[in-house]
Design a protein around this motif. Structure first.
Motif, mmCIF file in Angstrom:
data_model
loop_
_atom_site.group_PDB
_atom_site.id
_atom_site.type_symbol
_atom_site.label_atom_id
_atom_site.label_comp_id
_atom_site.label_asym_id
_atom_site.label_seq_id
_atom_site.Cartn_x
_atom_site.Cartn_y
_atom_site.Cartn_z
ATOM 1 N N SER A 250 -63.206 -23.927 -6.225
ATOM 2 C CA SER A 250 -63.683 -24.994 -5.349
ATOM 3 C C SER A 250 -64.943 -24.567 -4.611
ATOM 4 N N LEU A 251 -65.084 -23.272 -4.326
ATOM 5 C CA LEU A 251 -66.329 -22.801 -3.715
ATOM 6 C C LEU A 251 -67.488 -22.988 -4.683
ATOM 7 N N LEU B 43 -77.132 -22.446 1.279
ATOM 8 C CA LEU B 43 -75.684 -22.464 1.464
ATOM 9 C C LEU B 43 -74.974 -22.573 0.130
ATOM 10 N N HIS C 181 -56.298 -17.616 -5.141
ATOM 11 C CA HIS C 181 -57.632 -17.018 -5.078
ATOM 12 C C HIS C 181 -58.534 -17.656 -6.115
ATOM 13 N N ASP D 280 -67.723 -25.242 -7.092
ATOM 14 C CA ASP D 280 -68.027 -26.666 -7.190
ATOM 15 C C ASP D 280 -68.754 -27.161 -5.951
ATOM 16 N N PHE D 281 -68.273 -26.712 -4.816
ATOM 17 C CA PHE D 281 -68.883 -27.109 -3.549
ATOM 18 C C PHE D 281 -70.327 -26.635 -3.507
ATOM 19 N N GLU E 45 -58.249 -20.599 -7.417
ATOM 20 C CA GLU E 45 -58.536 -21.987 -7.061
ATOM 21 C C GLU E 45 -59.590 -22.074 -5.966
ATOM 22 N N LEU E 46 -59.470 -21.204 -4.983
ATOM 23 C CA LEU E 46 -60.455 -21.202 -3.910
ATOM 24 C C LEU E 46 -61.822 -20.862 -4.481
ATOM 25 N N TRP F 112 -71.939 -14.786 4.729
ATOM 26 C CA TRP F 112 -72.210 -15.879 5.659
ATOM 27 C C TRP F 112 -73.063 -15.417 6.829
ATOM 28 N N ALA G 274 -81.967 -25.436 3.483
ATOM 29 C CA ALA G 274 -80.725 -24.941 4.088
ATOM 30 C C ALA G 274 -79.538 -25.238 3.173
ATOM 31 N N PHE G 275 -79.488 -26.457 2.681
ATOM 32 C CA PHE G 275 -78.402 -26.822 1.772
ATOM 33 C C PHE G 275 -78.405 -25.921 0.546
ATOM 34 N N LEU H 169 -77.325 -29.622 -5.141
ATOM 35 C CA LEU H 169 -77.916 -30.889 -5.585
ATOM 36 C C LEU H 169 -78.352 -31.728 -4.383
ATOM 37 N N LEU H 170 -77.518 -31.719 -3.360
ATOM 38 C CA LEU H 170 -77.857 -32.457 -2.154
ATOM 39 C C LEU H 170 -79.139 -31.920 -1.544
ATOM 40 N N ALA I 179 -72.563 -28.720 -5.756
ATOM 41 C CA ALA I 179 -72.806 -30.062 -5.231
ATOM 42 C C ALA I 179 -73.775 -30.035 -4.062
ATOM 43 N N ILE I 180 -73.621 -29.020 -3.220
ATOM 44 C CA ILE I 180 -74.477 -28.993 -2.037
ATOM 45 C C ILE I 180 -75.899 -28.583 -2.407
#
Lengths: 404, 564
Positions: free
Chosen positions: A225-226, A251, A219, A228-229, A221-222, A391, A247-248, A235-236, A232-233
């Motif tokens: 990573s969420l 999210l 849990h 971090d994801f 770790e997930l 979501w 939208a990015f 920034l995108l 990153a998104i």
């Protein structure tokens, strides 16, 4: 003493009213407020132990003392010595990793486990009458320390001794299972079954607990990573701009939010599911200790019985020869008989207690695990719903952005 | 089903533990479980829901072991006693509209892809809905190269069967197959690069240095087959390239591929050696000129060595020289866009990495849940068999509940992940697209460099001519050798000027291509990424809802134990 009927093992209890005599008897304890004491290598954690009771042997409706982990260990060792046959509630382990010893999570887990420990004792109809418990709950610090350091005599059982006993019992059980008959063992088939059950149960539980612990980690770790994801998104999104960029970003924000939910659930899982499982494992290990004690008592009884037989032979010999050793021998014989009776009584007490304890244990564990399962399922459902809602709420926004 | 099942979530280890899960749990249950799981009728039920066979795919195509629908009614792990599964097993699975949404959404994106290949904005180009160009790569076979073998026994290589279905008019026929080897693909790719400068041409799969050594390996061949298929489908999805002659020849012409191989054979070092054939044929010797037609190609090795040298010198002058080159990249919009794309590429790469971690974390949590479930199943069995007290039986029942739910949740995570992988794969895809964009921009800069080089040459030549004219005019009656030299130079200048015009035309052409492609990219990017986001989010929501309902059931059933 009238036993208190209670199914919960948590801390806290009924509020003490003004007149204890009109109330049913109660003894409730809570272990709280961990505080770091001392410095460096000598540092340790102390806990506030608050006792609320109307038992006549206790001082007043409420008493607060300060105790540390080794005090709990002392209590457990004393109870183990004095109440053979009863499954003494287990203690959390000593921490082997130095760094971890003072982490908030570890302290909280330990506090919870200690609280459960004391309350189980307080709720057990025999154990709650223990003098050592009274000392533990009420004595001032100096008395407590004295009592602790005094325990170098026959009462003190070192952990290594216990380990040896466990090993002996284990080998004896496996011998019996393998069919190697050893004379100084009970040949009670039901008891054999119980012993086998206990040993196998420990293995199964240990495995379940291992996976439960891993699940907590997963849990976390997930969640990471969420996070971090999400970052990153975002920034995108900033780089992209316009509708797609928005939208990015949305999210990414959702993703980060869910990461927090996951960390929270990981903690909940640890405290309310993994710890109870660990506690279960410890309880089973404690039972193994009792099994060892029973084996000891049985062996003593058998050995005494044999010694008596031999003594009887000698005695008859003396009687026949009218030897002057006869009176001495008679004396010894009487002593041995008394010892033997005691040993038999001790053994039978253990057997009786164990039979009662095993019933209580099974019922208790069904309750404990039932609650743990409930918390597990509740937590997972809560997490899943949180994720779904997050979501779901994003979809119409995405729809709008994509067509803009 | 062309290769899509392979894009699913393949992990042999997961498969093994799933087997474990299935067999262990199934043993426990009274129901006719093996019938449920492996019953082919359950599959046909899926197809029979009226929407066509295709809709079975969201489950089956994602997973190699996809025959198991995770329906509540169907699940043998449920303690409910009805042994017969409901005929609408698949429908009930679709029941929660949110979940069906999630599944169908992700499928829709794929459905379009399966027709047009990757990267196509399937829903937003109305013109492409009528014509199609579908390609598949199958049947790898080993063949011998008997001609060039220096080694006795010959060089062995792999060929693949390339099958095309199309209704495009330039192809004669609607279905045909050829055999091609990887070298042919390299040739195709190179020829396309030459002919379509400025376009965002999909990148071909990598060559493998140790190809001949690993060729025996099944895995490598399969990987290559998939990569080739993906590549050809991307080409087929590009609105301009799909109509190219090069592609048509590749797809249709039997036997040897009628495209010129890339040559880099003779490296003619000396300018003189390069000019020799021209001299022999009486062509005008223009000592430093470049053949006008050649300028429409980028400078390559071998005969263009001199040209490369000159362009290199020019680029150094551009960067370090005091004077600005005569023509510069002035299109501000282009420069801005390029910077933006560079930033985008960087962030995209980062996101792609994090997406990989996310997928791994999802996989792990599903796995652990499964293992936890299994451990509890064993414990349940143990407690049931060894039960001496009723409390144990109760506990065993509770445990079984939790165990089966954990296993169910684990399966849901696995399915979710398979879908997640497919959605987030877009990110990886676009990293590839960015490489194609960079190539197109390189085409542009190379073309510009050629123009600049030629302009420099012209100005140099002009300067020399002027100098000679000035010197010649001083000599009374003229200087025959000088005059002749001047004539030569004037001729060189004329040819060079022609070349320059050619180069400028080429540069403009590439600029135009860049612009159009950029527009196309922006639109496709918009559609593709929104599709990805929506699919990803709907997926997450759908599966989360499913999991919530699984756990809510258990929570309700154990609510009696709750603390008051």
């Amino acid at each position: 003493m009238i036993t208190t009927q209670r199914s919960s093992t948590g801390g806290g209890g009924l509020q003490s009213p003004r007149s204890p005599s009109s109330q049913p008897p109660y003894l409730s304890v809570s272990v709280t407020d961990p505080a770091k004491m001392g410095n460096g290598v000598q540092a340790y954690i102390s806990y506030k132990v608050i006792t609320k009771t109307n038992f006549p042997e206790y001082q007043g409706p409420e008493k607060i003392v300060i105790r540390r982990y080794t005090d709990f260990v002392w209590l457990r060792d004393r109870l183990f010595e004095k109440y053979k046959g009863i499954f003494i509630p287990p203690l959390p382990e000593k921490s082997t990793v130095e760094k971890f010893r003072f982490s908030a999570e570890f302290i909280e887990m330990r506090r919870q486990a200690l609280d459960t420990f004391v309350n189980r004792i307080a709720l057990h109809h025999e154990l709650q009458q223990s003098e050592d418990l009274r000392t533990f709950l009420q004595a001032d610090e100096q008395t407590m320390e004295r009592a602790r350091s005094q325990d170098t005599g026959i009462f003190k059982r070192k952990p290594s001794d216990l380990m040896q006993i466990f090993r002996d019992v284990q080998s004896k059980v496996s011998d019996v299972v393998l069919g190697k008959e050893k004379p100084v063992e009970e040949t009670n088939p039901e008891y054999e079954k119980l012993k086998r059950y206990i040993f196998e149960l420990e293995d199964h539980l240990a495995e379940a607990q291992k996976h439960a612990y891993r699940l907590v980690k997963r849990h976390r770790e997930l969640g990471q990573s969420l996070a971090d994801f999400g970052k990153a998104i975002k920034l995108l999104g900033a780089c992209e701009g316009d509708a797609l960029g928005t939208a990015f970003s949305e999210l990414g924000a959702k993703s980060e939010m869910l990461s927090i939910k996951l960390q929270r659930e990981a903690h909940h899982l640890l405290m309310n599911f993994e710890e109870p499982l660990k506690d279960y494992v410890r309880a089973v290990q404690s039972i193994k200790g009792t099994i060892a004690e029973r084996a000891n008592a049985f062996r003593q009884q058998v050995e005494l019985a044999e010694t008596i037989k031999l003594k009887e032979i000698d005695l008859n010999k003396f009687r026949l020869t009218r030897s002057e050793k006869m009176s001495e021998a008679e004396h010894e014989y009487e002593e041995l008989k008394a010892d033997s009776e005691e040993a038999t009584k001790r053994f039978e007490t253990i057997v009786r207690l164990m039979n009662e304890e095993i019933v209580r244990f099974q019922e208790q564990k069904t309750q404990d695990m039932g609650l743990a399962f409930h918390e597990f399922a509740k937590g997972q459902a809560r997490l899943a719903n949180g994720i779904a809602d997050a979501w779901r709420s994003l979809l119409p926004k995405l729809e709008a952005l994509s067509s803009s | 089903m062309m290769g899509h099942e392979n894009q699913g979530f393949e992990d042999a280890q997961i498969y093994a533990s799933r087997e474990e899960m299935e067999s262990l749990v199934l043993d426990d249950d009274d129901n006719n479980n093996s019938g449920n799981e492996n019953n082919p009728s359950s599959r046909s039920n899926g197809g029979a829901n009226g929407d066509g066979i295709q809709h079975q795919h969201p489950l089956s195509s994602a997973l190699p072991f996809a025959e198991i629908p995770t329906t509540d009614d169907d699940d043998p792990l449920l303690s409910s006693s009805s042994p017969q599964k409901s005929p609408n097993s698949f429908n009930s699975f679709l029941e929660p509209p949110s979940y069906a949404d999630a599944v169908f959404r992700s499928f829709d994106g794929d459905h379009g892809k399966q027709i047009n290949g990757h990267g196509a904005a399937s829903t937003s180009s109305p013109s492409s809905s009528a014509d199609y160009l579908k390609i598949s790569v199958t049947d790898p076979q080993k063949e011998q190269d008997l001609n060039n073998s220096l080694v006795p026994g010959g060089n062995a290589y792999m060929t693949y069967l390339i099958t095309t279905w199309t209704n495009l008019p330039e192809f004669n026929g609607t279905e045909f197959s050829v055999r091609r080897r990887f070298k042919d693909v390299v040739t195709l790719s190179d020829r396309l690069s030459d002919s379509y400068r400025g376009f965002f041409i999909p990148l071909r799969p990598d060559k493998s240095v140790v190809e001949s050594q690993v060729m025996q390996k099944q895995e490598f061949v399969e990987q290559r087959r998939m990569a080739l298929e993906k590549y050809l489908r991307k080409l087929a999805a590009h609105p301009v390239i799909r109509r190219s002659e090069e592609l048509r020849l590749f797809l249709q012409v039997h036997g040897k591929l009628p495209l010129m191989k890339t040559t880099d054979v003779a490296s003619r070092m000396l300018d003189g050696a390069a000019k020799l054939p021209k001299q022999l044929f009486g062509e005008s010797v223009v000592s430093a000129a470049v053949d006008p037609n050649d300028v429409s190609q980028p400078a390559k090795g071998g005969r263009d060595l001199l040209r490369i040298f000159k362009e290199l010198r020019q680029s150094v002058t551009n960067d370090w020289g005091g004077t600005k080159p005569p023509v510069v990249e002035e299109d501000k919009e282009f420069l801005e866009k390029r910077k933006k794309l560079q930033d985008f590429e960087q962030e995209l790469s980062n996101v792609s990495q994090q997406a990989e971690s996310l997928v791994k974390a999802q996989q792990d949590i599903g796995e652990t849940l499964g293992q936890l479930g299994l451990a509890f199943v064993k414990l349940t069995k143990f407690e049931s068999e060894e039960a001496m007290f009723n409390s144990q039986k109760v506990r065993a029942a509770d445990m079984k509940n939790v165990a089966t739910s954990a296993v169910k949740a684990s399966r849901l995570y696995r399915e979710l992940n398979a879908q997640t992988v497919r959605h987030l794969d877009k990110l990886h895809e676009y990293l590839g697209v960015m490489l194609a964009v960079n190539n197109a921009y390189s085409d542009r800069s190379n073309a510009l460099l050629t123009v600049q080089t030629l302009l420099s040459e012209l100005s140099t030549l002009n300067a020399r001519i002027e100098k000679l004219e000035a010197a010649a005019s001083k000599i009374f009656g003229g200087d025959r050798s000088r005059v002749r030299k001047i004539e030569e130079l004037k001729e060189t200048m004329r040819v060079t000027d022609e070349a320059k015009s050619c180069a400028v035309r080429e540069y403009e052409r590439i600029k135009e291509n860049n612009k159009n492609e950029l527009e196309r990219l922006d639109k496709e990017r918009h559609d593709d990424f929104f599709g990805m986001l929506k699919g990803f989010v709907a997926n997450q929501a759908g599966y989360a809802e499913k999991m919530a309902s699984v756990w809510e059931t258990v929570a309700n059933e154990t609510s009696g134990y709750a603390k008051n």
